[in-house]
Structure formats: structure tokens, C-alpha cells
Design a protein around this motif. Structure first.
Motif, PDB file in Angstrom:
ATOM      1  N   ILE A 193      17.878  -9.913  -7.685  1.00 43.98           N
ATOM      2  CA  ILE A 193      17.798  -9.884  -5.904  1.00 43.98           C
ATOM      3  C   ILE A 193      18.424  -8.789  -5.362  1.00 43.98           C
ATOM      4  O   ILE A 193      18.105  -8.430  -4.250  1.00 43.98           O
ATOM      5  N   GLU A 194      19.558  -7.361  -5.759  1.00 42.54           N
ATOM      6  CA  GLU A 194      19.478  -6.769  -5.323  1.00 42.54           C
ATOM      7  C   GLU A 194      18.994  -5.500  -5.569  1.00 42.54           C
ATOM      8  O   GLU A 194      18.530  -4.509  -4.586  1.00 42.54           O
ATOM      9  N   TYR A 195      18.180  -5.478  -6.602  1.00 44.11           N
ATOM     10  CA  TYR A 195      17.070  -4.972  -7.239  1.00 44.11           C
ATOM     11  C   TYR A 195      16.069  -4.554  -5.988  1.00 44.11           C
ATOM     12  O   TYR A 195      15.537  -4.383  -5.575  1.00 44.11           O
ATOM     13  N   LEU A 196      15.611  -6.152  -5.832  1.00 41.15           N
ATOM     14  CA  LEU A 196      14.665  -6.400  -5.326  1.00 41.15           C
ATOM     15  C   LEU A 196      15.944  -5.883  -3.696  1.00 41.15           C
ATOM     16  O   LEU A 196      14.709  -5.772  -2.444  1.00 41.15           O
ATOM     17  N   ILE A 197      16.120  -6.528  -3.063  1.00 43.04           N
ATOM     18  CA  ILE A 197      16.964  -5.936  -1.816  1.00 43.04           C
ATOM     19  C   ILE A 197      16.825  -4.096  -1.166  1.00 43.04           C
ATOM     20  O   ILE A 197      16.657  -3.585  -0.549  1.00 43.04           O
ATOM     21  N   ARG A 198      17.080  -3.499  -2.679  1.00 44.02           N
ATOM     22  CA  ARG A 198      17.430  -1.956  -2.479  1.00 44.02           C
ATOM     23  C   ARG A 198      15.645  -1.377  -2.620  1.00 44.02           C
ATOM     24  O   ARG A 198      15.857  -0.903  -1.592  1.00 44.02           O
ATOM     25  N   LEU A 199      14.964  -2.365  -3.648  1.00 42.24           N
ATOM     26  CA  LEU A 199      13.120  -2.126  -2.876  1.00 42.24           C
ATOM     27  C   LEU A 199      12.650  -1.560  -1.921  1.00 42.24           C
ATOM     28  O   LEU A 199      12.006  -1.157  -1.471  1.00 42.24           O
ATOM     29  N   LEU A 200      13.269  -3.166  -1.022  1.00 40.91           N
ATOM     30  CA  LEU A 200      12.271  -3.283   0.151  1.00 40.91           C
ATOM     31  C   LEU A 200      12.969  -2.840   1.656  1.00 40.91           C
ATOM     32  O   LEU A 200      12.899  -3.027   2.397  1.00 40.91           O
ATOM     33  N   SER A 201      14.606  -3.184   1.521  1.00 35.94           N
ATOM     34  CA  SER A 201      15.226  -3.465   2.767  1.00 35.94           C
ATOM     35  C   SER A 201      15.043  -1.531   3.409  1.00 35.94           C
ATOM     36  O   SER A 201      14.862  -1.888   4.513  1.00 35.94           O
ATOM     37  N   ASN A 202      14.511  -0.550   2.880  1.00 36.73           N
ATOM     38  CA  ASN A 202      14.301  -0.041   3.967  1.00 36.73           C
ATOM     39  C   ASN A 202      12.628   0.581   4.532  1.00 36.73           C
ATOM     40  O   ASN A 202      12.823   1.112   5.271  1.00 36.73           O
ATOM     41  N   GLN A 203      12.023  -0.822   4.082  1.00 42.80           N
ATOM     42  CA  GLN A 203      10.910  -0.310   4.532  1.00 42.80           C
ATOM     43  C   GLN A 203      10.539  -1.757   5.453  1.00 42.80           C
ATOM     44  O   GLN A 203       9.968  -1.707   6.428  1.00 42.80           O
ATOM     45  N   TYR A 204      11.355  -2.985   5.436  1.00 42.66           N
ATOM     46  CA  TYR A 204      11.333  -4.130   5.890  1.00 42.66           C
ATOM     47  C   TYR A 204      12.668  -4.659   6.275  1.00 42.66           C
ATOM     48  O   TYR A 204      13.855  -4.417   5.698  1.00 42.66           O
ATOM     49  N   LYS A 205      12.157  -5.239   7.508  1.00 40.70           N
ATOM     50  CA  LYS A 205      13.519  -7.263   7.608  1.00 40.70           C
ATOM     51  C   LYS A 205      13.740  -7.921   6.485  1.00 40.70           C
ATOM     52  O   LYS A 205      12.708  -8.464   6.509  1.00 40.70           O
ATOM     53  N   VAL A 206      14.715  -7.790   5.402  1.00 37.52           N
ATOM     54  CA  VAL A 206      14.436  -8.616   4.267  1.00 37.52           C
ATOM     55  C   VAL A 206      15.884  -9.669   4.460  1.00 37.52           C
ATOM     56  O   VAL A 206      16.422  -9.493   4.880  1.00 37.52           O
ATOM     57  N   ALA A 207      15.251 -10.208   4.508  1.00 40.02           N
ATOM     58  CA  ALA A 207      16.790 -11.833   4.551  1.00 40.02           C
ATOM     59  C   ALA A 207      16.269 -12.319   3.047  1.00 40.02           C
ATOM     60  O   ALA A 207      15.938 -12.618   2.332  1.00 40.02           O
ATOM     61  N   THR A 208      17.610 -13.302   2.454  1.00 43.52           N
ATOM     62  CA  THR A 208      18.179 -13.843   1.059  1.00 43.52           C
ATOM     63  C   THR A 208      18.202 -15.270   2.016  1.00 43.52           C
ATOM     64  O   THR A 208      18.637 -15.432   2.651  1.00 43.52           O
ATOM     65  N   LEU A 209      18.262 -16.265   1.143  1.00 46.82           N
ATOM     66  CA  LEU A 209      17.682 -17.269   1.238  1.00 46.82           C
ATOM     67  C   LEU A 209      18.472 -18.293  -0.211  1.00 46.82           C
ATOM     68  O   LEU A 209      17.906 -17.703  -0.998  1.00 46.82           O
ATOM     69  N   SER A 210      19.879 -18.742  -0.085  1.00 44.83           N
ATOM     70  CA  SER A 210      20.192 -19.144  -1.280  1.00 44.83           C
ATOM     71  C   SER A 210      20.756 -20.372  -0.601  1.00 44.83           C
ATOM     72  O   SER A 210      20.728 -20.909   0.127  1.00 44.83           O
ATOM     73  N   ARG A 211      21.366 -21.573  -2.134  1.00 42.22           N
ATOM     74  CA  ARG A 211      21.864 -22.680  -1.714  1.00 42.22           C
ATOM     75  C   ARG A 211      23.197 -22.263  -1.463  1.00 42.22           C
ATOM     76  O   ARG A 211      23.741 -22.740  -0.590  1.00 42.22           O
ATOM     77  N   GLY A 212      23.780 -21.626  -1.985  1.00 41.78           N
ATOM     78  CA  GLY A 212      25.463 -21.145  -1.884  1.00 41.78           C
ATOM     79  C   GLY A 212      26.508 -22.449  -2.751  1.00 41.78           C
ATOM     80  O   GLY A 212      26.662 -22.576  -2.164  1.00 41.78           O
TER      81      GLY A 212
END
Length: 336
Positions: free
Chosen positions: A57-76
């Protein structure tokens, strides 16, 4: 496979039948799945725990968050709260769960939310004043009430789903045929120098269809340990007597990376909530030595009480090869 798991084989057959019927009903549209008008990427596994979802998930955040508004959704998982919660400055590991809180602390430019009801969670995120452009669903491969636009399935190198069986005889949450829903399968926790021959051997074992992509990743450890105030090179503390602490599903690689013969290893259950008794035990074992833990454990430990000389070792997911192909596939999906 131990004797008890063999004895429970009839229950595994029954559980497999039930999950297969459930998947059939979702596949045929008899049970409802909700789709959304934005890119939704689900990351998960067929087995129970220990496949490396958090670093992926962290890899995808690094890949995408500089270009797009990213949100993660987990069960917690194991959080002491209920319903939809969007992380803010008052949040902690008990409210969000350890992994979402880790995302929130590491990536202040994204939104981090938790909700056991992923459909409601996405709806609530889209009601926010600053709506996300991409949602990453953490551990949601079996959450079929949401129809994600893209599925990434993880399976560990030393515990491939092709070699496993359904609970309770094995560790699979559903049958191996569930892998057909994945757009991409990633074999995680591989040796760094995994050969092309071994990659092809695994490819044949997993029996993917022609539309599915297969990648291999390994866990890369940071060259330093950290806490709020300090950073120390791993080479400086490697030979030093210390306490290593882990409350994760598969702690052996973490211990193997840092351990020397004078170190003491403390193992706790995955997602463990540390009690006052636990903290006193840790301090007594340390006797002033450095205590090094995983990043996931650190976010819980520093919340309950700051332990002196407590550090964490970050990790990240790194591709054995073909990283650019993976990145391009994800970015093309998002753009489309």
C-alpha cells in the motif's frame, strides 16, 4: 500441517463450499456489489496475514500521491472504535488501528480512513469537502460488496497460495480459484536475487491466465533505525547488545536482519495492544539497552507510553524486476 488441522479437514471442505457459493452469487450479480466513479484499487490476499500488504500500500501511495489526491480505506483491525473515522490530528493507533495510523503519520498529504463497511467508507470519503481522486482499499480482496476497478493479490514466496488449503486445515480465506479475480499477482518477500528460472517455476505453479500480470518483490530494510529525535545507522548498532521486539505475523526476517548472538528477541501476537505489564517487562529485559521494533509496533508502543531508547526499522517493498511495467500498468488504469 499438524494433527488438529488434519482432523478439522471436513470443516475446511464446508467452509470452502460456503465461500465458493458466496463468490458465485457475487459473480452472477445475485448478491450486490457497488461500483464507484473513480479509480478504486483493492490490495489483499487469499491467506491469513503476513503477505506484506502494508509496504505494498505504501508503494502505491508513493507512486500516486504526487499526481493525485489519494485516500486509503482500511477496516482498522483491532481498533477500539467503530464506524467511519477519517484520521486527523487527534487520531492514534487505538482509534484507527496500527497500520492506518502508520499511513497517516508517514503520508500527511493523503486522507486515511477506516470503516469495516467499505461501501459506506467510500461514500463518506466522497462526501468530504476535498474528495479523493483515487481510493486504495487495504485488505479488501474478499470484501465483495465493493467492486473495485483493479485488484492486486499478494502471496508470500515461502507460503504460496498454490501450496495452501482452506481454513481451518490451511490458511486460505477462500479457494485458490479466487486468484482469478486479480489483475495483478505479486509474489512478496522473495530473495533479492531471485532467478529467472525460479520466477518461471512459480509462474507455472500459480497457473495465471493470459490477462493477469505477475511480479516479484522483496522486503528492503532501511539502512538506519529511527525514533522521534534520533537516527542511527544499522551498521553502528549491529554488533551492539540490544532487544529486538516484534508483534507482527511473521517476525523472523526482521530478527534475522538485525540479530546477533547477544541480542534478546521478544515476540508478541500480531496487532498486539501492549499492556502496562508488557511495557514493564520490555523495560526490565532491556536494562538500558536499545529496543528496536518494527514500524507497525512502534506506532502502538509510542502511544501507550514512551519507552526509553525505543527505535524502529522501516521497510519498503522493492521489485525484483519489471518495476516500470508495474508502475505503467497502475498509472494507465488510473488515467483510463
Amino acid at each position: 500441517m499438524n494433527l488438529l488441522r488434519k482432523i478439522l479437514f471436513p470443516f475446511a471442505v464446508l467452509y470452502g463450499f460456503i465461500t465458493s457459493i458466496r463468490n458465485f452469487l457475487f459473480d452472477k450479480g445475485i448478491l450486490k456489489s457497488t461500483s464507484f466513479d473513480l479509480p478504486v484499487i483493492a490490495v489483499g490476499n487469499l491467506s491469513v496475514g503476513g503477505t506484506g500488504k502494508t509496504p505494498q500500500i505504501e508503494y502505491l501511495i508513493r507512486l500516486l500521491s504526487n499526481q493525485y489526491k489519494v485516500a486509503t480505506l482500511s477496516r482498522g483491525y483491532k481498533r477500539k472504535s467503530e464506524g467511519f473515522i477519517l484520521a486527523n490530528s487527534t487520531s492514534n493507533a487505538e482509534i484507527l488501528g496500527d497500520e492506518p495510523f502508520q499511513f497517516y503519520q508517514k503520508f500527511p498529504n493523503i486522507q486515511v480512513a477506516v470503516d469495516a463497511n467499505r461501501t459506506n467508507g467510500i461514500v463518506q470519503l466522497l462526501l468530504q469537502k476535498s474528495k479523493p481522486e483515487i481510493i486504495l482499499l487495504d485488505d479488501a480482496y474478499q470484501h465483495r460488496k465493493v467492486k473495485a476497478g483493479f485488484y492486486i493479490l499478494l502471496t508470500a514466496f515461502d507460503d504460496l497460495y498454490a501450496d495452501d488449503f482452506i481454513l481451518p486445515t490451511g490458511n486460505l480465506r477462500e479457494s485458490r480459484s479466487g486468484a482469478r479475480r486479480a489483475n495483478i499477482v505479486i509474489v512478496t518477500k522473495c530473495p533479492k536475487n531471485l532467478s529467472d528460472v525460479k520466477q518461471e517455476e512459480i509462474r507455472l505453479k500459480l497457473k495465471l491466465n493470459c490477462s493477469q500480470q505477475l511480479y516479484f518483490t522483496f522486503i528492503e530494510y532501511d539502512d538506519a533505525i529511527y525514533n522521534i529525535e534520533d537516527k542511527i545507522a544499522v551498521t553502528e548498532i549491529k554488533s551492539e547488545s540490544k532487544v529486538l521486539l516484534a508483534g507482527i505475523a511473521k517476525p523472523k526476517p526482521f530478527f534475522d536482519f538485525l540479530k546477533t548472538e547477544n541480542d534478546e528477541c521478544l515476540i508478541f501476537p500480531d496487532h498486539h495492544h501492549f499492556s502496562e505489564t508488557d511495557l514493564n517487562e520490555i523495560q526490565n529485559k532491556a536494562q538500558g539497552k536499545k529496543i528496536i521494533t518494527t514500524e507497525k509496533d512502534y506506532v502502538r508502543l509510542k502511544e501507550v507510553r514512551m519507552i526509553s531508547k525505543l527505535y524502529y526499522l522501516p521497510i519498503k517493498s522493492t521489485f525484483v524486476n519489471h518495476q516500470q511495467n508495474f508502475d505503467a500498468t497502475i498509472l494507465n488504469y488510473v488515467k483510463s
